[in-house]
Design a protein around this motif. Sequence first.
Motif, PDB file in Angstrom:
ATOM      1  N   VAL A   1      -5.990   0.292  -4.102  1.00 28.27           N
ATOM      2  CA  VAL A   1      -5.735  -1.008  -4.718  1.00 28.27           C
ATOM      3  C   VAL A   1      -5.859  -0.812  -6.230  1.00 28.27           C
ATOM      4  O   VAL A   1      -6.971  -0.747  -6.757  1.00 28.27           O
ATOM      5  CB  VAL A   1      -6.729  -2.085  -4.235  1.00 28.27           C
TER       6      VAL A   1
ATOM      7  N   MET B   1      -7.270  -6.091   2.617  1.00 26.16           N
ATOM      8  CA  MET B   1      -6.722  -5.917   1.263  1.00 26.16           C
ATOM      9  C   MET B   1      -7.175  -7.014   0.321  1.00 26.16           C
ATOM     10  O   MET B   1      -7.525  -6.756  -0.836  1.00 26.16           O
ATOM     11  CB  MET B   1      -5.199  -5.893   1.316  1.00 26.16           C
TER      12      MET B   1
ATOM     13  N   GLU C   1      -8.819  -6.809  -3.422  1.00 27.36           N
ATOM     14  CA  GLU C   1      -8.093  -7.415  -4.547  1.00 27.36           C
ATOM     15  C   GLU C   1      -8.991  -8.404  -5.288  1.00 27.36           C
ATOM     16  O   GLU C   1      -8.960  -8.481  -6.520  1.00 27.36           O
ATOM     17  CB  GLU C   1      -6.824  -8.085  -4.031  1.00 27.36           C
TER      18      GLU C   1
ATOM     19  N   THR D   1       0.824  -1.208   0.000  1.00 27.21           N
ATOM     20  CA  THR D   1       0.000   0.000   0.000  1.00 27.21           C
ATOM     21  C   THR D   1       0.858   1.258   0.000  1.00 27.21           C
ATOM     22  O   THR D   1       0.492   2.261  -0.625  1.00 27.21           O
ATOM     23  CB  THR D   1      -0.947   0.009   1.207  1.00 27.21           C
TER      24      THR D   1
END
Length: 440
Positions: free
Chosen positions: A192, A293, A297, A22
């Motif tokens: 992302v 995350m 994703e 990140t």
Amino acid sequence: MKALKVVFLLHNVYGVGGTIRTTLNLASALSERHDVTIVSLMRHREWPRFEVDPRVRLVPLVDIRAGSADTLDPAFAEPAEVFPSAERRHHQYTRLHDERVAAYLRRCDADVVVGTRPGINVYLARFGPRRALLVGQEHLRHDAHSKRLRAQLARHYRDLDALVTTTEADAEVYRRRMPLPGVRILSIPNMVPRPHVLPSDGTAKVVAAAGRLVPGKRFDLLVAAFATVAERHPDWRLRIYGGGQQKEPLERAVEELGLRGHVELMGVRSPIEPEFAQASVVASASDAESFGMTLVEAMRCGVPVVSTDCPLGPAEIISDGHDGRLVPTGDEAALAKALLELIEDAPRRRAMGAAALESARRYDPEPIAARHELLFAELRSTRRRRSWRRVVPARARRALRRLRARGGGSAAVPARSASGSAGPDRTPREARTPVATSSN
């Protein structure tokens, strides 16, 4: 907004992990308009494992590779005195790290310096250049920190300009439980970027999951829930990506539940998106997530996610019934039921995948970078007002406001000016607390 010099302080850019990814993503996005440097407090290999934007400058501070000159420095053999003793990474820090960070920040001419973990935020608060905006990031939840660490952080976080969490729920916890007068506490999610893979078409008979194989991720619960799925749909597979201490217990659970051939431990994959794009559902059974995350994703690959509604991230990422499913934490039956709903309803699964792909656009680099730029501008414009809140007790501020309301004029208040100079009675940041205090 004019171009800024922005510095990120990172534990180890040469390793792997969500905070590294990140930070690299944000540094790359900001480098479109700003001069960006990543300072890696550790270096254990020649080159970073993740790709680094060539516009981003890398500065390693301490080379911990065997035989390096830094490892022979006497200060490298002594424990850190400034890095907080209750921080999980304390054992990896030395007095040499204390010295190198202090020296770097004292000569740093950045406009903004960003810390990326609690101990590094303490370094930032202690040694950050007075002219710069000091922004601490929290990639872990407030409640994931021990009581002792929270006490140590509270003493130093009050010297930051802002504290940024990844979820609004966590920001609210900090506002309630760690009052920081003059410090802007807010949430900005991780960015992302869109992966370089085609989205899933939702036809593969695969459920995927990814993360560290540790107890809190509850892959044991997911495997147990998948036993119900495999009983009704033996042609579907669960693929778990990651490594960690729970690998052997998970392998035993797979054997004991008769799931060999149905559940596969795939090991670590980076990047993970090509694997998610080959699945039709992604699952997460965590007890807690500071952000999530892997959820984003997966959504970026057009895959709906079935996740536990754990604190704090999933509910801010997934809209239940629209682009994924949220189920109670620790509920094996509810997890299995939600998986079966998507497995047995292909049109709904594909519709959720399309909605997930659209929802994930809010994590594009451009809007997230813009939110950081807006924060920097706001912090600069409010610096004097926030300094007043920091140095004047609340009771005194109320008395001053009453005095002004009666026409009594205003009183001079020491403040860090917009140009970064200190008032006449302010001492430099690093002089406020003795460097040798180990309880910091």
